[in-house]
Scaffold this motif. Structure first.
Motif, PDB file in Angstrom:
ATOM      1  N   THR A 156     -10.457  -3.463  -3.521  1.00 33.75           N
ATOM      2  CA  THR A 156     -10.101  -2.139  -3.008  1.00 33.75           C
ATOM      3  C   THR A 156     -11.139  -1.643  -2.007  1.00 33.75           C
ATOM      4  OG1 THR A 156     -11.114  -1.156  -4.996  1.00 33.75           O
ATOM      5  CG2 THR A 156      -8.715  -1.446  -5.002  1.00 33.75           C
ATOM      6  N   MET A 161      -8.890   0.910   0.006  1.00 36.65           N
ATOM      7  CA  MET A 161      -7.852   1.497  -0.834  1.00 36.65           C
ATOM      8  C   MET A 161      -8.482   2.373  -1.907  1.00 36.65           C
ATOM      9  SD  MET A 161      -5.588  -1.940  -1.501  1.00 36.65           S
ATOM     10  CE  MET A 161      -4.653  -1.149  -2.818  1.00 36.65           C
ATOM     11  N   TRP A 163      -8.628   3.189  -5.698  1.00 36.77           N
ATOM     12  CA  TRP A 163      -8.322   2.558  -6.984  1.00 36.77           C
ATOM     13  C   TRP A 163      -8.029   3.666  -7.976  1.00 36.77           C
ATOM     14  CZ3 TRP A 163     -12.174  -1.254  -9.821  1.00 36.77           C
ATOM     15  CH2 TRP A 163     -11.515  -1.833 -10.917  1.00 36.77           C
ATOM     16  N   THR A 164      -6.767   3.928  -8.237  1.00 32.60           N
ATOM     17  CA  THR A 164      -6.372   5.052  -9.073  1.00 32.60           C
ATOM     18  C   THR A 164      -6.246   4.639 -10.533  1.00 32.60           C
ATOM     19  OG1 THR A 164      -3.990   4.631  -8.835  1.00 32.60           O
ATOM     20  CG2 THR A 164      -5.054   5.961  -7.117  1.00 32.60           C
ATOM     21  N   GLU A 167      -3.113   2.610 -11.103  1.00 32.72           N
ATOM     22  CA  GLU A 167      -3.236   1.271 -10.539  1.00 32.72           C
ATOM     23  C   GLU A 167      -1.955   0.763  -9.875  1.00 32.72           C
ATOM     24  OE1 GLU A 167      -6.745  -0.871 -13.112  1.00 32.72           O
ATOM     25  OE2 GLU A 167      -4.711  -1.117 -13.875  1.00 32.72           O
ATOM     26  N   THR A 168      -1.067   1.665  -9.487  1.00 34.19           N
ATOM     27  CA  THR A 168       0.167   1.229  -8.842  1.00 34.19           C
ATOM     28  C   THR A 168      -0.102   0.517  -7.521  1.00 34.19           C
ATOM     29  OG1 THR A 168       0.368   3.453  -7.894  1.00 34.19           O
ATOM     30  CG2 THR A 168       1.616   2.991  -9.908  1.00 34.19           C
ATOM     31  N   GLU A 169      -1.204   0.888  -6.870  1.00 35.39           N
ATOM     32  CA  GLU A 169      -1.539   0.258  -5.588  1.00 35.39           C
ATOM     33  C   GLU A 169      -1.922  -1.218  -5.737  1.00 35.39           C
ATOM     34  OE1 GLU A 169      -5.137   1.763  -7.585  1.00 35.39           O
ATOM     35  OE2 GLU A 169      -3.227   2.702  -7.047  1.00 35.39           O
TER      36      GLU A 169
END
Length: 292
Positions: A156, A161, A163-164, A167-169
Motif C-alpha cells: 500500500t 493506497m 490501508w483501511t 481492507e476492501t482495497e
C-alpha cells in the motif's frame, strides 16, 4: 506435510522475544533480519537467529533475510542456510530471476555444507506493484518455492493506497495471489499481517475473510494473534464431523454405482467430497503438528 496457519514474526536481535516466539503455538516463527532489525545490528544478528533455530522449539523456524537487491541480502542467505533452519522468507520480490538466483545460491550452500538439497524452503513476499505485475512468473518459476506471501504494508505504501480497516482495497491483489498460486500448482498463499494490535476483532475478521478467498494462513506480529489465527484456519468440529459423514456416505454410494447423493439435505458430488477430504487432510496435518 506441514501446516501453515500462523507465521509469527519476531525481531532477530531481541533474544527474549525470539525465545518466547519459538515457545508459542505458532505453526512457524519468522526471525527477522529485515524491517524489525536495525541496520547496525543486521550482520551480528545472523548468527543469533541461526542459533535460535537450532534449539528445541514448538514449530518451524524461518528467517526473513533482507531483499537480494540490498547490500545485506545475499550475505544473509549465505549465513543462514544452516542445519536447523527450515526456510527463508525473501521480501520485496519483484521478478522471477530474483527467486532463481536465491534458489541457486541456497542449493549451492546446501551442497557445500552437506545439507539435504532442496530442504530449505523459500517463501517470497509480494509487496510492490512490480512484484504484483510479475506474480505469475514468480509463482511459476519452477524453484523450491511452495507458497508465496502477500505483504500489504509495503504494497500500500508503494501504491500510495490507504490501508483501511475493511481492507476492501486489497481484494483484487489478494485474489491475484490466490489465482497465481493455483495456476502455478503451488500451495495456497499466506496473508499479510494485521498492524492494529488494539483491534483483535479486526484481525479475526481479516483472517476469516482471507480464508474465504483461499489463503491457507496469516502472518502475525504479536503473540496474542496466534491463537485467533489458529482457530480461524482450523476446521470447526461441525465441519470435521460433516466431512467425515460426507466422505463415508459418498464412498458407499460410489461402490453402489452412484456419484451424486444427498446427505442431511445437501447435495454431494465429486467437488463437494473433494472439499470434505481436504478438511480431513487439514486436520491430519494439524494433529501431526501437535505431536511434534
Amino acid at each position: 506435510m506441514s501446516i501453515y496457519r500462523t507465521f509469527l514474526f519476531a525481531p532477530g536481535n531481541h533474544p527474549r522475544r525470539v525465545e518466547r516466539a519459538l515457545a508459542l503455538d505458532a505453526d512457524a516463527v519468522i526471525l527477522d533480519l529485515e524491517d524489525a532489525c536495525p541496520i547496525a545490528e543486521k550482520v551480528a544478528t545472523r548468527a543469533v537467529v541461526v542459533a535460535a533455530c537450532q534449539r528445541p522449539r514448538a514449530g518451524l523456524g524461518y528467517i526473513r533475510v533482507n531483499a537480494t537487491t540490498t547490500e545485506f541480502g545475499f550475505g544473509d542467505i549465505a549465513a543462514v542456510v544452516q542445519k536447523g533452519v527450515d526456510g527463508i522468507v525473501l521480501p520485496k520480490v519483484e521478478a522471477a530471476d530474483e527467486i532463481r538466483s536465491a534458489d541457486w545460491t541456497i542449493a549451492s550452500l546446501e551442497k557445500k555444507r552437506g545439507l539435504p538439497v532442496g530442504r530449505c524452503d523459500l517463501i517470497p513476499i509480494i509487496e510492490t506493484a512490480k512484484g504484483m505485475v510479475n506474480i505469475r512468473a514468480i509463482a511459476s518459476a519452477g524453484t523450491r518455492v511452495k507458497r508465496i506471501a502477500f505483504g500489504a504494508g509495503d504494497f500500500t505504501l508503494d501504491m500510495n493506497m490507504e490501508w483501511t480497516r475493511a481492507e476492501t482495497e486489497l481484494l483484487p491483489y489478494r485474489s491475484e495471489c490466490v489465482l497465481a498460486s493455483r495456476a502455478a500448482g503451488i500451495e495456497a498463499p499466506l496473508d499479510t499481517v494485521w498492524v492494529d494490535l488494539k483491534d483483535p476483532e479486526g484481525f479475526r475478521a481479516s483472517a476469516r475473510h482471507v480464508k474465504g478467498l483461499g489463503f491457507q494462513g496469516k502472518m502475525c506480529i504479536h503473540p496474542d494473534q496466534v491463537p485467533a489465527a489458529n482457530e480461524v484456519f482450523t476446521p470447526s468440529a461441525a465441519e470435521v464431523e460433516w466431512s467425515r459423514k460426507a466422505v463415508a456416505a459418498f464412498e458407499a454410494a460410489e461402490k453402489a454405482g452412484s456419484a451424486s447423493i444427498q446427505l442431511e439435505g445437501k447435495f454431494i458430488d465429486y467437488p463437494i467430497v473433494y472439499r470434505a477430504r481436504r478438511v480431513l487432510e487439514t486436520m491430519e496435518r494439524i494433529a501431526a503438528r501437535r505431536k511434534r
